[in-house]
Design a protein around this motif. Structure first.
Motif, PDB file in Angstrom:
ATOM      1  N   LYS A 111      -3.351   6.296   1.801  1.00  0.00           N
ATOM      2  CA  LYS A 111      -4.117   6.524   0.575  1.00  0.00           C
ATOM      3  C   LYS A 111      -5.434   5.757   0.662  1.00  0.00           C
ATOM      4  N   ILE A 112      -6.517   6.490   0.594  1.00  0.00           N
ATOM      5  CA  ILE A 112      -7.846   5.905   0.761  1.00  0.00           C
ATOM      6  C   ILE A 112      -8.692   6.271  -0.457  1.00  0.00           C
ATOM      7  N   LYS A 212      -2.322   6.557 -10.393  1.00  0.00           N
ATOM      8  CA  LYS A 212      -0.903   6.201 -10.270  1.00  0.00           C
ATOM      9  C   LYS A 212      -0.662   5.505  -8.941  1.00  0.00           C
ATOM     10  N   THR A 213      -1.469   5.878  -7.971  1.00  0.00           N
ATOM     11  CA  THR A 213      -1.235   5.383  -6.628  1.00  0.00           C
ATOM     12  C   THR A 213      -1.970   4.061  -6.365  1.00  0.00           C
ATOM     13  N   ARG A 214      -1.457   3.325  -5.413  1.00  0.00           N
ATOM     14  CA  ARG A 214      -2.220   2.188  -4.888  1.00  0.00           C
ATOM     15  C   ARG A 214      -2.781   2.609  -3.545  1.00  0.00           C
ATOM     16  N   PHE A 215      -3.887   2.029  -3.175  1.00  0.00           N
ATOM     17  CA  PHE A 215      -4.579   2.484  -1.970  1.00  0.00           C
ATOM     18  C   PHE A 215      -4.387   1.495  -0.819  1.00  0.00           C
ATOM     19  N   HIS A 216      -4.353   2.039   0.386  1.00  0.00           N
ATOM     20  CA  HIS A 216      -4.294   1.174   1.570  1.00  0.00           C
ATOM     21  C   HIS A 216      -5.684   0.652   1.914  1.00  0.00           C
ATOM     22  N   VAL A 217      -6.677   1.467   1.599  1.00  0.00           N
ATOM     23  CA  VAL A 217      -8.059   1.073   1.890  1.00  0.00           C
ATOM     24  C   VAL A 217      -8.971   1.547   0.757  1.00  0.00           C
ATOM     25  N   ILE A 218      -9.839   0.655   0.300  1.00  0.00           N
ATOM     26  CA  ILE A 218     -10.854   1.057  -0.684  1.00  0.00           C
ATOM     27  C   ILE A 218     -12.231   0.766  -0.103  1.00  0.00           C
ATOM     28  N   PHE A 239     -10.221  -3.554  -8.424  1.00  0.00           N
ATOM     29  CA  PHE A 239      -9.942  -2.976  -7.099  1.00  0.00           C
ATOM     30  C   PHE A 239      -8.738  -3.688  -6.481  1.00  0.00           C
ATOM     31  N   PHE A 240      -8.701  -4.993  -6.670  1.00  0.00           N
ATOM     32  CA  PHE A 240      -7.593  -5.783  -6.128  1.00  0.00           C
ATOM     33  C   PHE A 240      -6.258  -5.239  -6.646  1.00  0.00           C
ATOM     34  N   ASN A 241      -6.194  -5.001  -7.949  1.00  0.00           N
ATOM     35  CA  ASN A 241      -4.947  -4.497  -8.545  1.00  0.00           C
ATOM     36  C   ASN A 241      -4.599  -3.103  -8.059  1.00  0.00           C
ATOM     37  N   GLN A 242      -5.599  -2.403  -7.579  1.00  0.00           N
ATOM     38  CA  GLN A 242      -5.385  -1.017  -7.146  1.00  0.00           C
ATOM     39  C   GLN A 242      -5.081  -0.921  -5.652  1.00  0.00           C
ATOM     40  N   LEU A 243      -5.133  -2.078  -4.975  1.00  0.00           N
ATOM     41  CA  LEU A 243      -4.872  -2.081  -3.523  1.00  0.00           C
ATOM     42  C   LEU A 243      -3.420  -2.409  -3.230  1.00  0.00           C
ATOM     43  N   GLU A 244      -2.887  -1.841  -2.160  1.00  0.00           N
ATOM     44  CA  GLU A 244      -1.584  -2.256  -1.643  1.00  0.00           C
ATOM     45  C   GLU A 244      -1.731  -3.673  -1.070  1.00  0.00           C
ATOM     46  N   THR A 245      -0.637  -4.411  -1.016  1.00  0.00           N
ATOM     47  CA  THR A 245      -0.696  -5.720  -0.339  1.00  0.00           C
ATOM     48  C   THR A 245      -1.125  -5.480   1.108  1.00  0.00           C
ATOM     49  N   ASP A 246      -1.954  -6.339   1.635  1.00  0.00           N
ATOM     50  CA  ASP A 246      -2.543  -6.192   2.980  1.00  0.00           C
ATOM     51  C   ASP A 246      -3.609  -5.098   3.054  1.00  0.00           C
TER      52      ASP A 246
END
Ligand SMILES: C[S@@+](CC[C@H](N)C(=O)[O-])C[C@H]1O[C@@H](n2cnc3c(N)ncnc32)[C@H](O)[C@@H]1O
Length: 275
Positions: A111-112, A212-218, A239-246
């Motif tokens: 998810k990007i 709804k989704t969290r992103f691997h890369v923003i 953006f932080f809250n919308q990112l996956e961990t790592d």
């Protein structure tokens, strides 16, 4: 034809409106930009002054006039593979490790988000890199590339995916043939790449991010340069809250994250990782 003038008061009203609604700061020394970029809009709309125009925007309940305003004043400059090192790092470091991790956990999804995508070049460049990396394996993956912007005109161009021929000057050869279809002095993005990107209008100033989704890369590159420090800090947090961990967060080469943002690990110039 008589040139319109922009009084101090009009500059203040319009620039405050743009700041409140879109976070964009128009410094007093750049006030000529308002004048230059809105001159034709005022003329074609039959407005006698910036005061008339401002009142028209304020009275427009549809919000269309406001969107037309931001369309005129935002800077949409972009390019395919702009800041090339970012795409090299994405292709050679992020994708191999992220895909391995996803395979191990049985979740073959990527998810990007290209936030502030302008006319789509950044998002399409990412789609090309992913397509090239996964090759025939791509059909087994759930790839979601979301690209958002506030500008209606930029998004219209992005969805069309047709550009002047000169845009390919920065495109590495291996991406030219499979992904760009030449049509006289224009190029069109291939259908496969076009359909992998979803374009949406979205104002980054919205209090709530409705995804709804969290992103691997923003990617949010060359967008926050128009915002002040407070706006930027709040946005980076969202953006932080919308990112996956790592997950990775890319900003423009000329931007840096404030030192107080300790939740991000610095990776490379203008690349951070959520920890
Ligand atoms: C200079 S372009 C950057 C395009 C691309 N990210 C790049 O680096 O090439 C900045 C984009 O940010 C968008 N933008 C500015 N304020 C915005 C806001 N509040 N919400 C969403 N997009 C915004 C503008 O419309 C413009 O298309």
């Amino acid at each position: 034809m008589e040139r319109l003038i922009l009084t101090e008061e009009e500059y203040f009203s319009l620039s405050s409106l743009v700041y409140r609604q879109f976070g964009i700061v128009i410094k007093e020394r750049n006030k000529h930009l308002l004048l230059e970029r809105l001159q034709n809009t005022l003329r074609s709309g039959g407005f006698d002054s910036f005061t008339d125009y401002y009142q028209y925007i304020m009275a427009d309940v549809t919000g269309q006039a406001l969107l037309q305003l931001v369309d005129k004043i935002s800077t949409n400059h972009t390019a395919f593979f702009r800041e090339m090192d970012h795409f090299t790092f994405f292709a050679n470091s992020i994708l191999p490790s992220l895909c391995e991790k996803q395979k191990r956990t049985g979740k073959k999804e990527l998810k990007i988000w290209s936030a502030g995508c302008s006319s789509g070049e950044e998002a399409y460049s990412l789609a090309m890199v992913i397509d090239d990396f996964l090759g025939n394996e791509k059909k087994y993956w759930d790839i979601g590339i979301l690209a958002t912007d506030i500008s209606k005109t930029a998004l219209y161009k992005a969805e069309k995916g047709v550009y002047n021929l000169d845009v390919i000057s920065n495109v590495p050869n291996k991406f030219l043939r499979p992904y760009f279809i030449r049509k006289n002095n224009l190029v069109e993005i291939s259908g496969e790449i076009k359909k992998s990107v979803i374009f949406r209008r979205f104002n980054l100033m919205n209090e709530v991010f409705p995804f709804k989704t969290r992103f691997h890369v923003i990617f949010c590159r060359n967008v926050m340069i128009y915002f002040d420090e407070g706006t930027k800090r709040r946005l980076v947090k969202k953006f932080f809250n919308q990112l996956e961990t790592d997950g990775y967060f890319f900003i423009g080469y000329s931007e840096i994250l404030d030192h107080s943002q300790k939740e991000y690990r610095y990776v490379k110039p203008a690349i951070y990782q959520k920890i």
